[in-house]
Design a protein around this motif. Structure first.
Motif, PDB file in Angstrom:
ATOM      1  N   PHE A 158       0.867  -1.255  -0.046  1.00  0.00           N
ATOM      2  CA  PHE A 158       0.019   0.057   0.111  1.00  0.00           C
ATOM      3  C   PHE A 158       0.953   1.197   0.004  1.00  0.00           C
ATOM      4  CE2 PHE A 158      -2.910  -3.085   1.651  1.00  0.00           C
ATOM      5  CZ  PHE A 158      -4.163  -2.890   0.919  1.00  0.00           C
ATOM      6  N   THR A 159       0.431   2.173  -0.839  1.00  0.00           N
ATOM      7  CA  THR A 159       1.472   3.376  -1.009  1.00  0.00           C
ATOM      8  C   THR A 159       0.649   4.555  -0.834  1.00  0.00           C
ATOM      9  OG1 THR A 159       2.565   2.097  -2.824  1.00  0.00           O
ATOM     10  CG2 THR A 159       2.712   4.570  -2.777  1.00  0.00           C
ATOM     11  N   ASP A 160       1.160   5.465  -0.083  1.00  0.00           N
ATOM     12  CA  ASP A 160       0.715   6.763   0.178  1.00  0.00           C
ATOM     13  C   ASP A 160       0.592   7.729  -1.019  1.00  0.00           C
ATOM     14  OD1 ASP A 160       0.489   5.981   2.719  1.00  0.00           O
ATOM     15  OD2 ASP A 160       1.891   7.324   3.620  1.00  0.00           O
ATOM     16  N   SER A 161      -0.171   8.573  -1.090  1.00  0.00           N
ATOM     17  CA  SER A 161      -0.230   9.531  -1.942  1.00  0.00           C
ATOM     18  C   SER A 161      -0.570  11.083  -1.367  1.00  0.00           C
ATOM     19  CB  SER A 161      -1.224   9.478  -3.377  1.00  0.00           C
ATOM     20  OG  SER A 161      -2.425   9.243  -2.775  1.00  0.00           O
ATOM     21  N   TYR A 162      -0.145  12.274  -1.990  1.00  0.00           N
ATOM     22  CA  TYR A 162      -0.400  13.382  -1.676  1.00  0.00           C
ATOM     23  C   TYR A 162      -1.784  13.950  -2.803  1.00  0.00           C
ATOM     24  CZ  TYR A 162       3.847  14.242   0.484  1.00  0.00           C
ATOM     25  OH  TYR A 162       4.977  13.734   1.129  1.00  0.00           O
ATOM     26  N   SER A 163      -2.598  14.750  -1.881  1.00  0.00           N
ATOM     27  CA  SER A 163      -3.473  15.454  -2.721  1.00  0.00           C
ATOM     28  C   SER A 163      -3.177  16.863  -3.074  1.00  0.00           C
ATOM     29  CB  SER A 163      -4.961  15.543  -1.985  1.00  0.00           C
ATOM     30  OG  SER A 163      -5.660  16.148  -2.545  1.00  0.00           O
ATOM     31  N   MET A 164      -2.997  17.190  -4.160  1.00  0.00           N
ATOM     32  CA  MET A 164      -2.610  18.207  -4.665  1.00  0.00           C
ATOM     33  C   MET A 164      -3.595  19.177  -5.219  1.00  0.00           C
ATOM     34  SD  MET A 164       1.512  17.487  -5.721  1.00  0.00           S
ATOM     35  CE  MET A 164       2.058  19.336  -5.525  1.00  0.00           C
ATOM     36  N   ALA A 165      -3.581  20.483  -5.342  1.00  0.00           N
ATOM     37  CA  ALA A 165      -4.372  21.324  -6.000  1.00  0.00           C
ATOM     38  C   ALA A 165      -3.667  22.623  -6.324  1.00  0.00           C
ATOM     39  CB  ALA A 165      -5.660  21.510  -5.190  1.00  0.00           C
ATOM     40  N   ARG A 166      -4.377  23.300  -7.417  1.00  0.00           N
ATOM     41  CA  ARG A 166      -3.834  24.671  -7.957  1.00  0.00           C
ATOM     42  C   ARG A 166      -5.029  25.260  -8.155  1.00  0.00           C
ATOM     43  NH1 ARG A 166      -3.998  26.633 -12.979  1.00  0.00           N
ATOM     44  NH2 ARG A 166      -2.603  28.105 -13.785  1.00  0.00           N
ATOM     45  N   LEU A 167      -4.967  26.677  -7.635  1.00  0.00           N
ATOM     46  CA  LEU A 167      -5.830  27.698  -7.862  1.00  0.00           C
ATOM     47  C   LEU A 167      -5.588  28.428  -9.077  1.00  0.00           C
ATOM     48  CD1 LEU A 167      -7.168  28.606  -4.405  1.00  0.00           C
ATOM     49  CD2 LEU A 167      -8.404  26.747  -5.733  1.00  0.00           C
ATOM     50  N   HIS A 168      -6.722  28.942  -9.870  1.00  0.00           N
ATOM     51  CA  HIS A 168      -6.363  29.737 -11.226  1.00  0.00           C
ATOM     52  C   HIS A 168      -5.650  30.915 -10.572  1.00  0.00           C
ATOM     53  CE1 HIS A 168      -6.940  32.500 -14.344  1.00  0.00           C
ATOM     54  NE2 HIS A 168      -7.484  31.593 -14.893  1.00  0.00           N
ATOM     55  N   PRO A 169      -4.473  31.161 -11.016  1.00  0.00           N
ATOM     56  CA  PRO A 169      -3.501  32.242 -10.753  1.00  0.00           C
ATOM     57  C   PRO A 169      -4.147  33.630 -10.682  1.00  0.00           C
ATOM     58  CG  PRO A 169      -2.616  31.478 -12.656  1.00  0.00           C
ATOM     59  CD  PRO A 169      -3.763  30.587 -12.133  1.00  0.00           C
ATOM     60  N   HIS A 170      -4.954  33.849 -11.861  1.00  0.00           N
ATOM     61  CA  HIS A 170      -5.389  35.437 -11.916  1.00  0.00           C
ATOM     62  C   HIS A 170      -6.874  35.207 -11.479  1.00  0.00           C
ATOM     63  CE1 HIS A 170      -1.786  35.732 -13.792  1.00  0.00           C
ATOM     64  NE2 HIS A 170      -1.867  34.851 -14.811  1.00  0.00           N
ATOM     65  N   GLN A 171      -7.586  34.516 -10.771  1.00  0.00           N
ATOM     66  CA  GLN A 171      -8.892  34.456 -10.326  1.00  0.00           C
ATOM     67  C   GLN A 171      -8.749  34.726  -8.792  1.00  0.00           C
ATOM     68  OE1 GLN A 171     -11.512  35.158 -12.479  1.00  0.00           O
ATOM     69  NE2 GLN A 171     -10.060  34.959 -14.019  1.00  0.00           N
ATOM     70  N   PRO A 172      -8.846  35.903  -8.058  1.00  0.00           N
ATOM     71  CA  PRO A 172      -8.471  35.769  -6.676  1.00  0.00           C
ATOM     72  C   PRO A 172     -10.022  35.329  -6.154  1.00  0.00           C
ATOM     73  CG  PRO A 172      -8.937  38.064  -7.439  1.00  0.00           C
ATOM     74  CD  PRO A 172      -8.789  37.138  -8.755  1.00  0.00           C
ATOM     75  N   LEU A 173      -9.940  34.680  -4.962  1.00  0.00           N
ATOM     76  CA  LEU A 173     -11.125  34.220  -4.385  1.00  0.00           C
ATOM     77  C   LEU A 173     -11.707  35.261  -3.588  1.00  0.00           C
ATOM     78  CD1 LEU A 173      -9.696  30.827  -2.516  1.00  0.00           C
ATOM     79  CD2 LEU A 173     -11.008  31.202  -4.634  1.00  0.00           C
ATOM     80  N   ILE A 174     -13.099  35.249  -3.514  1.00  0.00           N
ATOM     81  CA  ILE A 174     -14.092  36.310  -2.922  1.00  0.00           C
ATOM     82  C   ILE A 174     -13.939  35.797  -1.359  1.00  0.00           C
ATOM     83  CG2 ILE A 174     -16.246  37.499  -2.618  1.00  0.00           C
ATOM     84  CD1 ILE A 174     -16.667  36.794  -5.850  1.00  0.00           C
ATOM     85  N   PRO A 175     -13.394  36.765  -0.532  1.00  0.00           N
ATOM     86  CA  PRO A 175     -13.566  36.250   0.925  1.00  0.00           C
ATOM     87  C   PRO A 175     -14.825  36.007   1.343  1.00  0.00           C
ATOM     88  CG  PRO A 175     -12.469  38.234   0.976  1.00  0.00           C
ATOM     89  CD  PRO A 175     -12.766  38.038  -0.679  1.00  0.00           C
ATOM     90  N   LEU A 176     -15.031  34.942   2.227  1.00  0.00           N
ATOM     91  CA  LEU A 176     -16.633  35.026   2.680  1.00  0.00           C
ATOM     92  C   LEU A 176     -16.667  35.924   3.727  1.00  0.00           C
ATOM     93  CD1 LEU A 176     -16.426  31.069   3.582  1.00  0.00           C
ATOM     94  CD2 LEU A 176     -17.763  32.229   1.813  1.00  0.00           C
ATOM     95  N   ARG A 177     -18.096  36.497   3.573  1.00  0.00           N
ATOM     96  CA  ARG A 177     -18.309  37.612   4.556  1.00  0.00           C
ATOM     97  C   ARG A 177     -18.805  37.054   5.901  1.00  0.00           C
ATOM     98  NH1 ARG A 177     -22.764  40.895   1.063  1.00  0.00           N
ATOM     99  NH2 ARG A 177     -22.154  42.582   2.571  1.00  0.00           N
ATOM    100  N   GLU A 178     -18.444  37.650   7.062  1.00  0.00           N
ATOM    101  CA  GLU A 178     -19.033  37.181   8.160  1.00  0.00           C
ATOM    102  C   GLU A 178     -20.188  37.997   8.495  1.00  0.00           C
ATOM    103  OE1 GLU A 178     -16.114  37.430  11.586  1.00  0.00           O
ATOM    104  OE2 GLU A 178     -14.452  37.144  10.368  1.00  0.00           O
ATOM    105  N   THR A 179     -21.116  37.158   9.212  1.00  0.00           N
ATOM    106  CA  THR A 179     -22.310  37.788   9.615  1.00  0.00           C
ATOM    107  C   THR A 179     -22.502  38.019  10.861  1.00  0.00           C
ATOM    108  OG1 THR A 179     -23.452  35.711   9.386  1.00  0.00           O
ATOM    109  CG2 THR A 179     -23.753  36.692   7.415  1.00  0.00           C
TER     110      THR A 179
END
Length: 173
Positions: free
Chosen positions: A152-173
């Motif tokens: 059995f072999t381990d693996s990494y979960s990797m991800a990349r977010l679009h470099p030119h699309q900033p995430l919109i921060p969640l608004r606190e209520t």
């Protein structure tokens, strides 16, 4: 070395099968040894039209392939997963870089994808280095993720977010 990247076609099944007949290609992916041409014909015939499968061609021969698979769930429609395999004789020669460049061009500029995900075996240092070079980050470890060579072999979960699309921060209520 001149690499040409194009969309995979049904007639490519035998050459893609040869890529995954090489030990490194199937060992570094979730493919099984001894793939058949018929299996690849079936995969290509029934490939999701909303996803993309590319091949890298060197001197008229397919030496690698990669896929970008779009999520079907509405709440994850901004996500795609990817996989990549290179024939043993062509590792370290820029083939994976050429395929990844084109997959990310499609993702970033044509498909409205914010997040690209992948898994990679933890001991695959060259692939991890390549993915990091393209902005992928390790997000976690899947322990005993897959059987490989009797272990059995381990693996990494990797991800990349679009470099030119900033995430919109969640608004606190």
């Amino acid at each position: 070395m001149m690499i040409h990247v194009r969309r995979a076609e049904l007639s490519d099944a035998a050459q893609i099968q040869r890529v995954y007949a090489s030990t490194g290609a199937y060992s570094g992916t979730l493919q099984l040894p001894h793939p058949s041409v018929e299996m690849w014909q079936e995969r290509l015939r029934n490939f999701d039209p909303d996803s993309t499968m590319l091949v890298a061609v060197y001197d008229g021969v397919i030496v690698a392939n990669a896929g970008l698979h779009l999520e079907k769930k509405q709440r994850r429609s901004h996500v795609a997963s990817m996989g990549l395999g290179v024939a043993d004789a062509f590792t370290g020669r820029g083939v994976a870089t050429a395929l990844l460049t084109e997959l990310l061009n499609l993702s970033d500029n044509w498909l409205h994808i914010l997040r690209v995900e992948l898994t990679v075996f933890c001991d695959n240092a060259p692939a991890i280095h390549l993915y990091k070079k393209f902005g992928f980050e390790i997000e976690g470890t899947h322990r005993a993720h897959a059987m490989r060579n009797g272990r059995f072999t381990d693996s990494y979960s990797m991800a990349r977010l679009h470099p030119h699309q900033p995430l919109i921060p969640l608004r606190e209520t």
